[in-house]
Write a protein that holds these residues in place. Structure first.
Motif, PDB file in Angstrom:
ATOM      1  N   GLN A  99       0.825  -1.206   0.000  1.00  0.00           N
ATOM      2  CA  GLN A  99       0.000   0.000   0.000  1.00  0.00           C
ATOM      3  C   GLN A  99       0.859   1.256   0.000  1.00  0.00           C
ATOM      4  O   GLN A  99       1.853   1.358   0.715  1.00  0.00           O
ATOM      5  N   ARG A 109      -0.639   5.130  -0.584  1.00  0.00           N
ATOM      6  CA  ARG A 109      -1.740   5.980  -1.033  1.00  0.00           C
ATOM      7  C   ARG A 109      -1.250   7.164  -1.855  1.00  0.00           C
ATOM      8  O   ARG A 109      -1.915   7.598  -2.796  1.00  0.00           O
ATOM      9  N   THR A 164      -2.514   7.878  -5.524  1.00  0.00           N
ATOM     10  CA  THR A 164      -3.201   9.133  -5.844  1.00  0.00           C
ATOM     11  C   THR A 164      -2.538   9.825  -7.029  1.00  0.00           C
ATOM     12  O   THR A 164      -3.224  10.405  -7.892  1.00  0.00           O
ATOM     13  N   MET A 218      -5.603   2.451  -7.988  1.00  0.00           N
ATOM     14  CA  MET A 218      -6.533   1.952  -6.971  1.00  0.00           C
ATOM     15  C   MET A 218      -5.934   0.775  -6.205  1.00  0.00           C
ATOM     16  O   MET A 218      -6.175   0.619  -5.001  1.00  0.00           O
ATOM     17  N   SER A 219      -5.127  -0.044  -6.883  1.00  0.00           N
ATOM     18  CA  SER A 219      -4.492  -1.178  -6.211  1.00  0.00           C
ATOM     19  C   SER A 219      -3.453  -0.719  -5.199  1.00  0.00           C
ATOM     20  O   SER A 219      -3.278  -1.344  -4.150  1.00  0.00           O
ATOM     21  N   ARG A 278      -3.621   2.125  -3.557  1.00  0.00           N
ATOM     22  CA  ARG A 278      -4.349   2.732  -2.440  1.00  0.00           C
ATOM     23  C   ARG A 278      -5.044   1.667  -1.578  1.00  0.00           C
ATOM     24  O   ARG A 278      -5.199   1.867  -0.376  1.00  0.00           O
ATOM     25  N   ALA A 279      -5.448   0.561  -2.196  1.00  0.00           N
ATOM     26  CA  ALA A 279      -6.136  -0.509  -1.452  1.00  0.00           C
ATOM     27  C   ALA A 279      -5.694  -1.850  -2.023  1.00  0.00           C
ATOM     28  O   ALA A 279      -6.411  -2.460  -2.831  1.00  0.00           O
ATOM     29  N   PRO A 280      -4.507  -2.305  -1.637  1.00  0.00           N
ATOM     30  CA  PRO A 280      -3.958  -3.529  -2.242  1.00  0.00           C
ATOM     31  C   PRO A 280      -4.676  -4.814  -1.836  1.00  0.00           C
ATOM     32  O   PRO A 280      -4.600  -5.811  -2.560  1.00  0.00           O
ATOM     33  N   GLU A 281      -5.360  -4.846  -0.715  1.00  0.00           N
ATOM     34  CA  GLU A 281      -6.017  -6.063  -0.243  1.00  0.00           C
ATOM     35  C   GLU A 281      -7.481  -6.074  -0.691  1.00  0.00           C
ATOM     36  O   GLU A 281      -8.269  -5.237  -0.259  1.00  0.00           O
ATOM     37  N   VAL A 322     -11.374  -6.854  -0.877  1.00  0.00           N
ATOM     38  CA  VAL A 322     -12.396  -7.155   0.120  1.00  0.00           C
ATOM     39  C   VAL A 322     -13.170  -8.393  -0.339  1.00  0.00           C
ATOM     40  O   VAL A 322     -13.693  -8.427  -1.455  1.00  0.00           O
ATOM     41  N   HIS A 340     -12.726  -3.197 -10.260  1.00  0.00           N
ATOM     42  CA  HIS A 340     -11.630  -3.265  -9.301  1.00  0.00           C
ATOM     43  C   HIS A 340     -12.156  -3.568  -7.897  1.00  0.00           C
ATOM     44  O   HIS A 340     -11.549  -4.338  -7.138  1.00  0.00           O
ATOM     45  N   GLY A 341     -13.273  -2.989  -7.561  1.00  0.00           N
ATOM     46  CA  GLY A 341     -13.853  -3.224  -6.242  1.00  0.00           C
ATOM     47  C   GLY A 341     -14.333  -4.647  -6.045  1.00  0.00           C
ATOM     48  O   GLY A 341     -14.575  -5.076  -4.920  1.00  0.00           O
TER      49      GLY A 341
END
Length: 348
Positions: free
Chosen positions: A3, A5, A9, A173-174, A176-179, A181, A331-332
């Motif tokens: 991660q 950010r 960004t 996006m990966s 900023r949020a590599p794990e 959900v 991605h989400g």
């Protein structure tokens, strides 16, 4: 991928700048300014004409284009067309700086590891290739009879830009949020989201063909094409494949058909997403996806019926926003998995 950010960004900012390039390039195309600058100076081209001699040189080169010979314009009209194209090129150079300077900083600070550095270098090379391709497209203005950017050049130019946009958004996006959900029972939704991204991308390609071939103006009724469901002479050209590039009726028909299939697929994806228990941020993305695809279809119908190039430009920009939103939705869903067998049995 760890991660970070700030790095993520930065990449999303570059993705936003790709949208800016579509704004500038689309505006230049809409007003017919694509061939106005027949020189390419990658490192000094940000310097505008400073005196009458500079203007006369550029105007003189433009006079050799088929566009000028078909419709001559004076110096004042040339300047009005020159500035939008000039600013679009400057935006491209600014993008290169916004990439290279932070890239060097993050690299020196150890924020970018070797694997990520190679990946980002690849994306930069794609951007450089996009700029070079754009220049060669502008040079086609010197070809006899070519009065606007050829469809077979313009469509790949847009599609390759959208691939760069996809890579920037996904990587940003990966970071900023590599794990991912975990989302149980949403495996089918992930497949629909992937199909939505692909269909939007292909439909945008045919949209570019419609915009640059003049196909917008051949059939201005909906849902039929002047009373017919398919255009006469849809496969009249030889070889067969050329009908899907330069046959105006066929190109418009393909875009209509793809747009309808794409809208139904994306809307189904959005509705299914909104019916599931998703994280609030992802749910908002699916809501935006539904709104944008509905707006896109309405804009497409209005553009077609009115035969309005300026409205078509708005339609193009909304398509980019729709594509970016579909990427974010997909991605989400990285952690989406099929429902466990036990859960399915219990549901039955």
């Amino acid at each position: 991928m760890r991660q970070d950010r700030a790095v993520g960004t930065w990449l999303l900012l570059l993705a936003g700048m790709v949208f800016g390039m579509v704004v500038g390039g689309g505006h230049a195309r809409t007003i017919g300014a694509g061939f106005t600058i027949q020189v390419w100076r990658p490192f000094t081209g940000f310097i505008p004409p400073l005196n009458a001699a500079d203007w006369n040189q550029l105007y003189g080169l433009y006079q050799y284009t088929a566009q000028y010979q078909a419709q001559p314009i004076d110096m004042a009209q040339y300047k009005a067309l020159f500035w939008p194209m000039f600013l679009d090129r400057c935006w491209g150079r600014l993008m290169a700086c916004v990439f290279l300077l932070p890239f060097g900083y993050f690299l020196l600070k150890g924020r970018i590891q070797r694997k990520l550095a190679l990946w980002l270098g690849f994306i930069f090379l794609l951007g450089a290739g996009q700029a070079t391709y754009g220049w060669y497209m502008v040079q086609t203005g010197m070809y006899p009879g070519v009065v606007s950017p050829p469809p077979e050049w313009a469509a790949p130019h847009l599609l390759s830009a959208m691939l760069i946009l996809l890579l920037l958004i996904w990587t940003g996006m990966s970071l900023r949020a590599p794990e991912p959900v975990r989302l149980d029972g949403a495996g089918s939704l992930r497949g629909l989201a992937s199909a939505s991204v692909l269909l939007i991308w292909i439909t945008m390609g045919f949209g570019a063909l419609v915009a640059t071939s003049g196909a917008l103006h051949v059939y201005n009724s909906f849902p039929t094409m002047d009373g017919a469901w398919t255009p006469p002479g849809a496969f009249a050209q030889d070889p067969l494949w050329s009908n899907f590039v330069t046959n105006k009726g066929t190109v418009q028909f393909c875009h209509r058909l793809l747009a309808t299939v794409t809208a139904l697929t994306v809307l189904t994806t959005a509705v299914m997403g909104l019916r599931r228990r998703l994280p609030p941020a992802l749910r908002d993305i699916f809501l935006l996806l539904a709104l944008l695809v509905a707006l896109q279809y309405v804009l497409g119908m209005a553009t077609l019926v009115l035969g309005n190039n300026e409205l078509g430009f708005v339609h193009e920009l909304n398509a980019v926003l729709l594509f970016a939103t579909a990427i974010a939705a997909r991605h989400g869903l990285r952690g989406a998995v099929a429902a466990p067998v036990g859960a399915l049995a219990a549901a039955e």
